[in-house]
Scaffold this motif. Sequence first.
Motif, PDB file in Angstrom:
ATOM      1  N   ASP A 165       0.758  -1.170  -0.114  1.00 31.52           N
ATOM      2  CA  ASP A 165      -0.064   0.014  -0.007  1.00 31.52           C
ATOM      3  C   ASP A 165       0.704   1.385  -0.077  1.00 31.52           C
ATOM      4  N   LYS A 166       1.945   1.145   0.562  1.00 30.40           N
ATOM      5  CA  LYS A 166       2.964   2.302   0.763  1.00 30.40           C
ATOM      6  C   LYS A 166       3.504   2.784  -0.624  1.00 30.40           C
ATOM      7  N   LEU A 167       3.844   1.589  -1.331  1.00 27.61           N
ATOM      8  CA  LEU A 167       4.403   1.831  -2.602  1.00 27.61           C
ATOM      9  C   LEU A 167       3.315   2.132  -3.750  1.00 27.61           C
ATOM     10  N   ALA A 168       2.334   1.675  -3.304  1.00 33.13           N
ATOM     11  CA  ALA A 168       0.972   2.056  -4.391  1.00 33.13           C
ATOM     12  C   ALA A 168       0.732   3.590  -4.210  1.00 33.13           C
ATOM     13  N   TYR A 169       0.723   4.151  -2.878  1.00 39.90           N
ATOM     14  CA  TYR A 169       0.435   5.429  -2.590  1.00 39.90           C
ATOM     15  C   TYR A 169       1.438   6.424  -3.113  1.00 39.90           C
ATOM     16  N   TYR A 213       8.406  -0.942 -10.519  1.00 42.08           N
ATOM     17  CA  TYR A 213       8.868  -1.976 -10.562  1.00 42.08           C
ATOM     18  C   TYR A 213       9.003  -2.940  -9.090  1.00 42.08           C
ATOM     19  N   ALA A 214       9.225  -1.932  -8.149  1.00 44.14           N
ATOM     20  CA  ALA A 214       9.304  -2.903  -6.606  1.00 44.14           C
ATOM     21  C   ALA A 214       7.890  -3.035  -6.414  1.00 44.14           C
ATOM     22  N   LEU A 215       6.611  -2.609  -6.923  1.00 44.95           N
ATOM     23  CA  LEU A 215       5.268  -2.981  -6.421  1.00 44.95           C
ATOM     24  C   LEU A 215       5.388  -4.256  -7.214  1.00 44.95           C
ATOM     25  N   ALA A 216       5.698  -4.314  -8.548  1.00 46.42           N
ATOM     26  CA  ALA A 216       5.495  -5.699  -9.392  1.00 46.42           C
ATOM     27  C   ALA A 216       6.348  -6.856  -8.883  1.00 46.42           C
ATOM     28  N   VAL A 217       7.463  -6.880  -8.176  1.00 49.25           N
ATOM     29  CA  VAL A 217       8.111  -7.898  -7.850  1.00 49.25           C
ATOM     30  C   VAL A 217       7.568  -8.370  -6.330  1.00 49.25           C
ATOM     31  N   ILE A 218       6.993  -7.625  -5.674  1.00 51.15           N
ATOM     32  CA  ILE A 218       6.412  -7.777  -4.315  1.00 51.15           C
ATOM     33  C   ILE A 218       4.935  -8.215  -4.302  1.00 51.15           C
ATOM     34  N   VAL A 219       4.186  -7.972  -5.485  1.00 46.99           N
ATOM     35  CA  VAL A 219       2.837  -8.609  -5.629  1.00 46.99           C
ATOM     36  C   VAL A 219       2.595 -10.045  -5.693  1.00 46.99           C
ATOM     37  N   PRO A 220       3.709 -10.603  -6.306  1.00 46.87           N
ATOM     38  CA  PRO A 220       3.594 -12.298  -6.221  1.00 46.87           C
ATOM     39  C   PRO A 220       3.652 -12.918  -4.806  1.00 46.87           C
ATOM     40  N   LEU A 221       4.321 -12.120  -3.863  1.00 49.81           N
ATOM     41  CA  LEU A 221       4.411 -12.593  -2.507  1.00 49.81           C
ATOM     42  C   LEU A 221       3.247 -12.485  -1.839  1.00 49.81           C
ATOM     43  N   HIS A 222       2.218 -11.564  -2.122  1.00 48.05           N
ATOM     44  CA  HIS A 222       1.115 -11.255  -1.414  1.00 48.05           C
ATOM     45  C   HIS A 222      -0.043 -11.169  -2.489  1.00 48.05           C
ATOM     46  N   PRO A 223      -0.535 -12.058  -3.136  1.00 54.60           N
ATOM     47  CA  PRO A 223      -1.219 -11.623  -4.366  1.00 54.60           C
ATOM     48  C   PRO A 223      -2.825 -11.536  -3.803  1.00 54.60           C
ATOM     49  N   ARG A 224      -3.311 -12.147  -2.885  1.00 50.75           N
ATOM     50  CA  ARG A 224      -4.603 -11.803  -2.494  1.00 50.75           C
ATOM     51  C   ARG A 224      -4.759 -10.453  -1.710  1.00 50.75           C
ATOM     52  N   GLY A 278      -5.571   0.793  -8.095  1.00 50.81           N
ATOM     53  CA  GLY A 278      -5.654   2.121  -8.581  1.00 50.81           C
ATOM     54  C   GLY A 278      -4.501   2.593  -9.337  1.00 50.81           C
ATOM     55  N   ALA A 279      -3.274   1.968  -8.522  1.00 50.53           N
ATOM     56  CA  ALA A 279      -1.932   2.355  -8.906  1.00 50.53           C
ATOM     57  C   ALA A 279      -1.735   1.744 -10.512  1.00 50.53           C
ATOM     58  N   ALA A 280      -2.119   0.401 -10.295  1.00 52.94           N
ATOM     59  CA  ALA A 280      -1.853  -0.453 -11.649  1.00 52.94           C
ATOM     60  C   ALA A 280      -2.632   0.125 -12.836  1.00 52.94           C
ATOM     61  N   PHE A 281      -3.992   0.555 -12.487  1.00 47.07           N
ATOM     62  CA  PHE A 281      -4.941   0.903 -13.503  1.00 47.07           C
ATOM     63  C   PHE A 281      -4.836   2.103 -14.086  1.00 47.07           C
TER      64      PHE A 281
END
Length: 479
Positions: free
Chosen positions: A262-266, A296-307, A317-320
Amino acid sequence: MDDNALQEQGEALFEYGSNSDENHVLRRARLKKEAMASGVGLPPGSKDSCDDGLDLAGAGQQKELPQCRLNWLRATPVLQATLAEMVGKTLELPWKAAQILSCASAARLFYELPEFQQEVVEAMKGELIVSMFKIPDKKLNLVATLVTALLSSYRLQLKAANITGDFLRHFYDLASKVIEGFSACGDGPYDLVARWLHLPERSLPCEVAFRTMISYIVGQCVAPPLAVVPSLELEGMTQDGAHGSNAPPVAECEAPPAALLDKLAYEIIREEQRLKRSQVDFKGPLFSTLLCHLLYALAVIVPLHPRVAANSPTVRGAAFAQLMKVQNMVANSVQPPALYDPADGSRAKLFLYIRATACIRSALQVITASWPAADFGPRFSIGEEGGKDFIQYCTKHINQVYNNKTALTRVLGTPWERLMLSQGPTLTIAELLLNICSTDANLKEMSRLGGEQALHSLGRYGESAQIRQQATMLLTKLA
């Protein structure tokens, strides 16, 4: 030439003892600069040489940057080796100015001087660089981050000196220590990174560069480079060849906490808003280096916490935002010159294409790594947490992508427009939406959210006959 001869020529000599007080040395330098500025102690006819190219009055305007000549150093391996030894010794001094000079010099000379590169990986100690992260001094933290970013990203060139066992061992050992040490600083994994990211604006020196490097290193900690021998293999190829067979990662770091998502997305959303505000008459950059590294940092962390990522409105919102940006540029026929960054100069077009592609690809990685892994399929219910927001994002994206103008642009558009359309995740989102609507409950709920128009667009402008047929069947079922 002896000391007396130097003194006769007017060159001042000053020797620093091992027990010199840093405050006294800095005070002497300040007093000398003030004296030179006032003209006291200058030889007759000499000019004031205290101007360092910066506006000392605080106006923030920078004059012509100083230049450094390095060809004479490149041609002298002995001097390069001596510089590497000096950098290592200076880093060991318990003196802030010396440590800053050591790290800054190492980061610059590492890719400029070949022989320096060979010697400095053995002269510098990774433990000392990591210890600088723990000191509550932002300037020390900055230069330590600079060295860590360099070591975690540098790709060794293919030459005889770089494939020796000793050099590779020292290089990868140094990289491993700084990467693992960076991730472990603080009370828990990535605790120091989180504290830095939560600092208010203008709390960090060289703030944009600092936050950019922090984000990039986080990504390198989660997905560290492989300890491979330099080869002719192209970037992006799988490491299945002889040089990269079963190559281990350089470092092994603990997984970052889910709260970091959430912090990276913010931060991504905040940077996105800053770029939009900085535009004048809809002209100005919409992609930046900071935005690339945050995604990039968000993309590599997401697979560790997908849900967690799939259910987070901030991450979605950050991705879209990146994907909607593409569709808005295509719909409004925005051409590359309107998005150039003046600071890039003659390389503005190249950097624009690189940043735009990197941002879109990272946003696509966030989507594909979270939603399918989080069972966003027939078992997914729109009534779950974040379900309605997800469907609204999907329908809005599909309505913007699948229309007559976009279909024409895919064929007759400019290279820039075709590139933007080819990078988008439209097919992935379309398949995901059709999969979710395969249940009667989700189909009815989607019709209440305006999804009927999205199905109509898919039925008319879908990429394949299968998608068009499936969308038409769902429309018939909905009627």
